[in-house]
Design a protein around this motif. Structure first.
Motif, PDB file in Angstrom:
ATOM      1  N   GLN A 475       0.802  -1.226   0.000  1.00 27.57           N
ATOM      2  CA  GLN A 475       0.000   0.000   0.000  1.00 27.57           C
ATOM      3  C   GLN A 475       0.834   1.274   0.000  1.00 27.57           C
ATOM      4  OE1 GLN A 475      -2.356  -1.218   3.289  1.00 27.57           O
ATOM      5  NE2 GLN A 475      -3.882  -2.236   2.017  1.00 27.57           N
ATOM      6  N   ARG A 476       2.142   1.131   0.233  1.00 28.86           N
ATOM      7  CA  ARG A 476       3.029   2.306   0.166  1.00 28.86           C
ATOM      8  C   ARG A 476       3.611   2.375  -1.219  1.00 28.86           C
ATOM      9  NH1 ARG A 476       6.027  -0.302   4.288  1.00 28.86           N
ATOM     10  NH2 ARG A 476       4.849   0.043   6.194  1.00 28.86           N
ATOM     11  N   ASP A 477       3.686   3.565  -1.800  1.00 28.42           N
ATOM     12  CA  ASP A 477       4.415   3.565  -3.060  1.00 28.42           C
ATOM     13  C   ASP A 477       5.621   4.487  -3.073  1.00 28.42           C
ATOM     14  OD1 ASP A 477       1.199   4.299  -4.266  1.00 28.42           O
ATOM     15  OD2 ASP A 477       2.542   5.706  -3.248  1.00 28.42           O
ATOM     16  N   THR A 478       5.908   5.097  -1.914  1.00 26.36           N
ATOM     17  CA  THR A 478       7.063   5.995  -1.897  1.00 26.36           C
ATOM     18  C   THR A 478       8.286   5.367  -1.223  1.00 26.36           C
ATOM     19  OG1 THR A 478       6.177   6.896   0.125  1.00 26.36           O
ATOM     20  CG2 THR A 478       5.718   8.111  -1.892  1.00 26.36           C
ATOM     21  N   GLY A 479       8.100   4.197  -0.631  1.00 19.92           N
ATOM     22  CA  GLY A 479       9.209   3.596   0.133  1.00 19.92           C
ATOM     23  C   GLY A 479      10.279   2.995  -0.760  1.00 19.92           C
ATOM     24  N   GLU A 480      11.289   2.428  -0.106  1.00 18.92           N
ATOM     25  CA  GLU A 480      12.408   1.865  -0.866  1.00 18.92           C
ATOM     26  C   GLU A 480      12.138   0.447  -1.326  1.00 18.92           C
ATOM     27  OE1 GLU A 480      16.599   2.692   0.295  1.00 18.92           O
ATOM     28  OE2 GLU A 480      15.584   3.395   2.110  1.00 18.92           O
ATOM     29  N   TYR A 483      14.859  -5.120  -2.401  1.00 26.10           N
ATOM     30  CA  TYR A 483      16.138  -5.719  -2.804  1.00 26.10           C
ATOM     31  C   TYR A 483      17.325  -4.823  -2.432  1.00 26.10           C
ATOM     32  CZ  TYR A 483      13.248  -9.111  -5.166  1.00 26.10           C
ATOM     33  OH  TYR A 483      12.319 -10.096  -5.410  1.00 26.10           O
ATOM     34  N   THR A 484      17.132  -3.498  -2.582  1.00 26.63           N
ATOM     35  CA  THR A 484      18.191  -2.565  -2.167  1.00 26.63           C
ATOM     36  C   THR A 484      18.435  -2.692  -0.671  1.00 26.63           C
ATOM     37  OG1 THR A 484      17.228  -1.067  -3.779  1.00 26.63           O
ATOM     38  CG2 THR A 484      18.883  -0.131  -2.295  1.00 26.63           C
ATOM     39  N   LEU A 485      17.335  -2.757   0.075  1.00 20.34           N
ATOM     40  CA  LEU A 485      17.463  -2.850   1.534  1.00 20.34           C
ATOM     41  C   LEU A 485      18.166  -4.144   1.938  1.00 20.34           C
ATOM     42  CD1 LEU A 485      13.955  -1.438   2.468  1.00 20.34           C
ATOM     43  CD2 LEU A 485      16.150  -0.419   3.081  1.00 20.34           C
ATOM     44  N   ALA A 514      20.073   0.472  12.958  1.00 19.15           N
ATOM     45  CA  ALA A 514      18.978   1.349  13.405  1.00 19.15           C
ATOM     46  C   ALA A 514      18.454   2.178  12.230  1.00 19.15           C
ATOM     47  CB  ALA A 514      19.454   2.251  14.544  1.00 19.15           C
ATOM     48  N   GLU A 515      19.376   2.657  11.393  1.00 20.13           N
ATOM     49  CA  GLU A 515      18.944   3.402  10.196  1.00 20.13           C
ATOM     50  C   GLU A 515      18.150   2.500   9.259  1.00 20.13           C
ATOM     51  OE1 GLU A 515      23.041   6.069  10.167  1.00 20.13           O
ATOM     52  OE2 GLU A 515      22.637   4.710   8.466  1.00 20.13           O
ATOM     53  N   LEU A 516      18.664   1.295   9.084  1.00 20.63           N
ATOM     54  CA  LEU A 516      17.972   0.349   8.205  1.00 20.63           C
ATOM     55  C   LEU A 516      16.574   0.037   8.724  1.00 20.63           C
ATOM     56  CD1 LEU A 516      20.773  -2.138   7.170  1.00 20.63           C
ATOM     57  CD2 LEU A 516      19.081  -1.167   5.619  1.00 20.63           C
ATOM     58  N   ARG A 517      16.459   0.002  10.048  1.00 24.62           N
ATOM     59  CA  ARG A 517      15.150  -0.299  10.610  1.00 24.62           C
ATOM     60  C   ARG A 517      14.108   0.761  10.206  1.00 24.62           C
ATOM     61  NH1 ARG A 517      13.337  -1.035  16.679  1.00 24.62           N
ATOM     62  NH2 ARG A 517      15.551  -1.323  17.035  1.00 24.62           N
ATOM     63  N   GLU A 518      14.542   2.022  10.245  1.00 21.34           N
ATOM     64  CA  GLU A 518      13.642   3.093   9.790  1.00 21.34           C
ATOM     65  C   GLU A 518      13.258   2.909   8.324  1.00 21.34           C
ATOM     66  OE1 GLU A 518      13.878   6.756  11.703  1.00 21.34           O
ATOM     67  OE2 GLU A 518      13.585   5.093  13.125  1.00 21.34           O
ATOM     68  N   ARG A 519      14.275   2.558   7.531  1.00 21.52           N
ATOM     69  CA  ARG A 519      14.009   2.407   6.092  1.00 21.52           C
ATOM     70  C   ARG A 519      13.106   1.201   5.828  1.00 21.52           C
ATOM     71  NH1 ARG A 519      19.929   2.135   3.854  1.00 21.52           N
ATOM     72  NH2 ARG A 519      18.873   1.837   1.862  1.00 21.52           N
ATOM     73  N   VAL A 520      13.362   0.096   6.560  1.00 25.01           N
ATOM     74  CA  VAL A 520      12.552  -1.107   6.358  1.00 25.01           C
ATOM     75  C   VAL A 520      11.098  -0.868   6.773  1.00 25.01           C
ATOM     76  CG1 VAL A 520      12.178  -3.462   7.222  1.00 25.01           C
ATOM     77  CG2 VAL A 520      14.443  -2.778   6.422  1.00 25.01           C
ATOM     78  N   ALA A 521      10.908  -0.026   7.782  1.00 20.04           N
ATOM     79  CA  ALA A 521       9.538   0.279   8.220  1.00 20.04           C
ATOM     80  C   ALA A 521       8.753   0.977   7.109  1.00 20.04           C
ATOM     81  CB  ALA A 521       9.576   1.147   9.479  1.00 20.04           C
ATOM     82  N   LYS A 522       9.458   1.517   6.122  1.00 20.38           N
ATOM     83  CA  LYS A 522       8.769   2.210   5.024  1.00 20.38           C
ATOM     84  C   LYS A 522       8.955   1.509   3.678  1.00 20.38           C
ATOM     85  CE  LYS A 522      10.734   6.018   6.371  1.00 20.38           C
ATOM     86  NZ  LYS A 522      11.352   7.261   6.674  1.00 20.38           N
ATOM     87  N   VAL A 523       9.393   0.270   3.708  1.00 23.24           N
ATOM     88  CA  VAL A 523       9.641  -0.445   2.453  1.00 23.24           C
ATOM     89  C   VAL A 523       8.359  -0.546   1.627  1.00 23.24           C
ATOM     90  CG1 VAL A 523       9.221  -2.689   3.556  1.00 23.24           C
ATOM     91  CG2 VAL A 523      10.559  -2.603   1.454  1.00 23.24           C
ATOM     92  N   SER A 524       8.491  -0.440   0.311  1.00 19.97           N
ATOM     93  CA  SER A 524       7.289  -0.661  -0.491  1.00 19.97           C
ATOM     94  C   SER A 524       7.561  -1.676  -1.591  1.00 19.97           C
ATOM     95  CB  SER A 524       6.756   0.644  -1.062  1.00 19.97           C
ATOM     96  OG  SER A 524       7.639   1.163  -2.007  1.00 19.97           O
ATOM     97  N   ALA A 525       6.522  -2.412  -1.931  1.00 21.32           N
ATOM     98  CA  ALA A 525       6.636  -3.426  -2.973  1.00 21.32           C
ATOM     99  C   ALA A 525       5.629  -3.095  -4.053  1.00 21.32           C
ATOM    100  CB  ALA A 525       6.353  -4.803  -2.385  1.00 21.32           C
ATOM    101  N   SER A 526       6.088  -3.098  -5.302  1.00 20.92           N
ATOM    102  CA  SER A 526       5.139  -2.799  -6.371  1.00 20.92           C
ATOM    103  C   SER A 526       4.426  -4.093  -6.775  1.00 20.92           C
ATOM    104  CB  SER A 526       5.876  -2.197  -7.568  1.00 20.92           C
ATOM    105  OG  SER A 526       6.908  -3.066  -7.961  1.00 20.92           O
ATOM    106  N   GLY A 527       3.323  -3.922  -7.494  1.00 21.08           N
ATOM    107  CA  GLY A 527       2.587  -5.095  -7.961  1.00 21.08           C
ATOM    108  C   GLY A 527       1.530  -5.523  -6.960  1.00 21.08           C
ATOM    109  N   GLY A 528       0.890  -6.662  -7.268  1.00 18.11           N
ATOM    110  CA  GLY A 528      -0.226  -7.120  -6.441  1.00 18.11           C
ATOM    111  C   GLY A 528       0.152  -8.297  -5.571  1.00 18.11           C
ATOM    112  N   ARG A 529      -0.869  -9.023  -5.113  1.00 20.25           N
ATOM    113  CA  ARG A 529      -0.613 -10.102  -4.169  1.00 20.25           C
ATOM    114  C   ARG A 529      -0.276 -11.431  -4.840  1.00 20.25           C
ATOM    115  NH1 ARG A 529      -5.640  -9.635  -0.223  1.00 20.25           N
ATOM    116  NH2 ARG A 529      -4.957 -11.664   0.529  1.00 20.25           N
ATOM    117  N   ARG A 530      -0.652 -11.582  -6.107  1.00 19.65           N
ATOM    118  CA  ARG A 530      -0.302 -12.855  -6.778  1.00 19.65           C
ATOM    119  C   ARG A 530       1.204 -12.940  -6.912  1.00 19.65           C
ATOM    120  NH1 ARG A 530      -4.187 -15.906  -8.222  1.00 19.65           N
ATOM    121  NH2 ARG A 530      -2.774 -17.251  -9.378  1.00 19.65           N
ATOM    122  N   TYR A 531       1.727 -14.127  -6.891  1.00 18.20           N
ATOM    123  CA  TYR A 531       3.150 -14.423  -6.786  1.00 18.20           C
ATOM    124  C   TYR A 531       4.066 -13.206  -6.950  1.00 18.20           C
ATOM    125  CZ  TYR A 531       7.328 -17.055  -6.543  1.00 18.20           C
ATOM    126  OH  TYR A 531       8.533 -17.511  -6.118  1.00 18.20           O
TER     127      TYR A 531
END
Ligand code: FAD
Length: 631
Positions: A475-480, A483-485, A514-531
């Motif tokens: 549901q987020r589209d601005t996060g990182e 794979y980069t994370l 700790a920095e990564l934790r902030e970034r991971v809390a905002k991670v976003s994935a594109s696409g839908g729920r199918r595979y």
């Protein structure tokens, strides 16, 4: 509202490697309705990749072997930090578990007189690994699966359905454990293919999710080893121990880059392979530490005689425990004596006839030919350390596998549990560990269910939260990008919490985590729920992160070097630290670390060691106690 498929079971086993399958068989044999859940395809677990064999003191090849010798080797390998009771149960029960596997249909390699053959391995005093060529794990998984199928056939006959009392849910990832107060009430997850959610209501859960290696850059572990079980346990209120101890296997492939980290089995050395640096020197003789000097050969001539006459010669230093060999290779490469690809040479070609190599090590022959275009019957292999196994894991009651901490109904077995291997695991001791403690955890989970007066209930709100957490990255589209994370996390762990550790780097690692934790809390994935593997990784990341924090924190705290934890700034073992377990728990989102005294070894067990050997590990105070005991 979101659709959720619901199931009811008595025991839910998360993980379908050796530990999970053996636990599920035991729970089902105790009459419990049992589910087996696996993130990967059924049959594809690390267990299937195990090459060398399963350690069990059957004494088939050398009749001097016994559980006492196996116990001693395991404690030495773990540098006396092992939970002694687990090491004892393991040494005593492994032979029965191997013989039992034969009754399930396993076909081990045989000795000339028809008994189960056993091979040499690092740290084991006698030939002890029951094996099937270099494909032992495959046979283990095959027979456990076959046993499950036979139980399902019984259920079809007696109850009209194959799935009546034991069912496998493959390609299903569990993301949350659900609690009712301090009791386990179920597990929540999704089907990888459809992305649909699934809820298992059950009063007992056995964690058998394996390791954490995907948090490292160079690793023998495959994609699913993201420490899920470790993290699930923490979030449910359980504790982890020994998290600073990771095993870097000395011999992973180093070339070509695309296969860097893939394992080269220790059997190559067990069967005669030797390590050489770029100057052609067999360097391991320079790296035998004092604690092991008595058991290892001083010259190549003696080492070579050992293969045929082990009673009158000492073993080659290539067969030191893995932590020693990995550090030695690391030092050679650092000193500029490495191969072009940054490893050392592992040579079996000049040691055994080609035909014998192909017979004993068929998978290795195939792996090098296929992946690196190297014919190991003619040329040496290039190898270097690779992150392989986590000694740390869920703190459990040694007899039952029940998790300690603030939760009931949670059990753990296999690589996800901690204590058994102390600071370093001996090769071959994992496959036997899975069988011994898998059976115990499954059996005790069943007993726990029998003793319950009422069933715990899953709260609607908890399920809603689990759904929200799972959907958030989509549901987020601005996060990182996940794979980069993951790459950034692997770089932090590989570079700063790797094989050789230093205070400043570990402190730096914690800041970066700790920095990564902030970034991971905002991670976003594109696409839908199918595979959608990107979404799956986004969900795995929070597990990798919390587990990595435990490792980094404990590694910073432990100011000594022992087994799978090497501090450049504290290069020796410190007897005071041997008495301490570092215990991780979660308070809110924060990892808390506490010191806890190690349980004391019972007198008949400590009496199995010489005083001179104990003096290398114990404090003066403990030695005085020992003297009083034997006086
Ligand atoms: P695994 O076999 O790792 O299985 C874990 C299971 O949990 C998998 O089914 C996975 O899909 C599932 N899972 C994970 N997370 C989730 C989740 N969130 N939801 C649902 N399911 C989940 N040991 C030896 O003793 N001898 C050897 O010769 C040997 N060789 C090895 C070779 C290689 C290449 C590797 C990688 C390891 C080797 N080891 C060996 C170590 C040993 O194989 C492993 O430690 C052991 O197999 C772990 O077994 P396990 O049952 O604990 O978990």
């Amino acid at each position: 509202t979101t659709r959720i498929e619901r199931h009811h079971y008595d025991v839910v086993v998360i993980g379908a490697g050796g530990a999970g399958l053996r636990a599920a068989i035991e729970a089902r044999l105790a009459g419990k309705k049992t589910a087996i859940i696996s993130k990967s395809l059924f049959g594809k677990a690390h267990t299937v990749m195990a090459e060398g064999g399963a350690a069990a003191a059957m004494g088939n090849v050398n009749s001097r072997d016994s559980w006492q010798v196996h116990f001693r080797d395991t404690m030495r390998g773990g540098k006396f930090l092992n939970n002694f009771r687990m090491a004892e149960l393991h040494a005593k029960e492994s032979p029965q578990r191997i013989w039992e596997l034969e009754t399930y249909g396993a076909l081990f390699d045989r000795t000339k007189d028809g008994r189960i053959s056993q091979r040499n391995f690092g740290g084991h005093e006698y030939p002890r690994l029951a094996h099937v060529g270099d494909r032992t794990g495959l046979e283990l998984i095959r027979t456990l699966q076959q046993k499950i199928v036979s139980l399902q056939q019984e259920d079809k006959r007696d109850h009209g359905s194959y799935d009546a009392r034991i069912k496998v849910f493959s390609e299903t990832t569990i993301t949350e454990l659900l609690l009712d107060g301090d009791r386990v009430a179920g597990a929540f997850g999704y089907y990888r293919e459809s992305g649909e959610f699934v809820l298992f209501e059950a009063p007992a859960v056995v964690l058998a999710t394996g390791g954490v290696g995907r948090s490292y850059k160079v690793t023998s572990n495959s994609w699913e080893y993201t420490g899920d079980g470790h993290a699930l346990a923490l979030r449910a209120g359980a504790t982890l121990i020994n998290m600073e101890f990771l095993q870097f296997h000395p011999t992973g492939m180093v070339w070509p880059p695309s296969v860097k980290g893939i394992l080269v089995t220790e059997s190559v050395r067990g069967d005669g392979g030797i390590l050489k640096n770029s100057e052609g020197k067999r360097f391991m003789f320079d790296y035998v530490p004092d604690v092991f000097r008595k058991q290892y050969a001083e010259t190549p001539e003696e080492a070579d005689r050992w293969y045929d006459d082990p009673d009158n010669n000492r073993r080659p230093p290539e067969l030191l425990p893995r932590d020693e060999v990995a550090r030695a290779i690391n030092s050679e490469v650092k000193a500029g004596r490495g191969t072009p690809a940054g490893g050392v040479y592992l040579d079996i070609a000049s040691r055994l006839p080609a035909e014998e190599i192909r017979r004993r090590l068929p998978s290795m022959h195939h792996q090098f030919k296929g992946l690196a275009d190297v014919d190991i019957t003619k040329e040496p292999m290039e190898v270097g350390p690779t992150c392989h196994y986590v000694m740390g894991g869920v703190e459990v009651d040694p007899d039952s596998g029940a998790a300690y901490g603030a939760v009931r109904g949670l059990f753990a077995a296999g690589e996800v549990s901690g204590g058994m291997h102390g600071s370093n695991r001996l090769g071959g001791n994992s496959l036997s560990d899975l069988l011994v403690f898998g059976k115990r955890a499954g059996g005790h989970a069943a007993t726990y269910v029998d003793q319950l007066t009422g069933r715990p209930r899953v709260a609607v709100a908890a399920v809603e939260t689990a759904v929200e957490t799972a959907l958030a990255p989509l549901q987020r589209d601005t996060g990182e990008n996940p794979y980069t994370l993951q790459q950034d996390l692997q770089a932090v762990m590989g570079d700063l919490v790797g094989i050789i550790r230093r205070e400043a780097e570990l402190a730096d690692a914690l800041v970066r985590l700790a920095e990564l934790r902030e970034r991971v809390a905002k991670v976003s994935a594109s696409g839908g729920r199918r595979y959608n593997p990107g979404w799956h990784l986004a969900l795995d990341l929070r597990n990798m992160l919390v587990v990595s924090e435990c490792t980094a924190k404990a590694a910073l705290e432990r100011r000594e070097s022992r087994g799978g934890h090497t501090r450049e700034d504290f290069p020796t073992m410190d007897p005071q630290w041997r008495r301490v377990n570092l215990v991780c728990s979660l308070v809110g989102d924060t990892v808390r670390l506490e010191r806890k005294p190690l349980p004391k070894m019972r007198s008949e067990l400590i009496g199995l060691f010489d005083r001179a050997e104990l003096a290398k590990y114990l404090t003066d105070e403990e030695l005085t106690e020992f003297d009083a005991l034997v006086a």
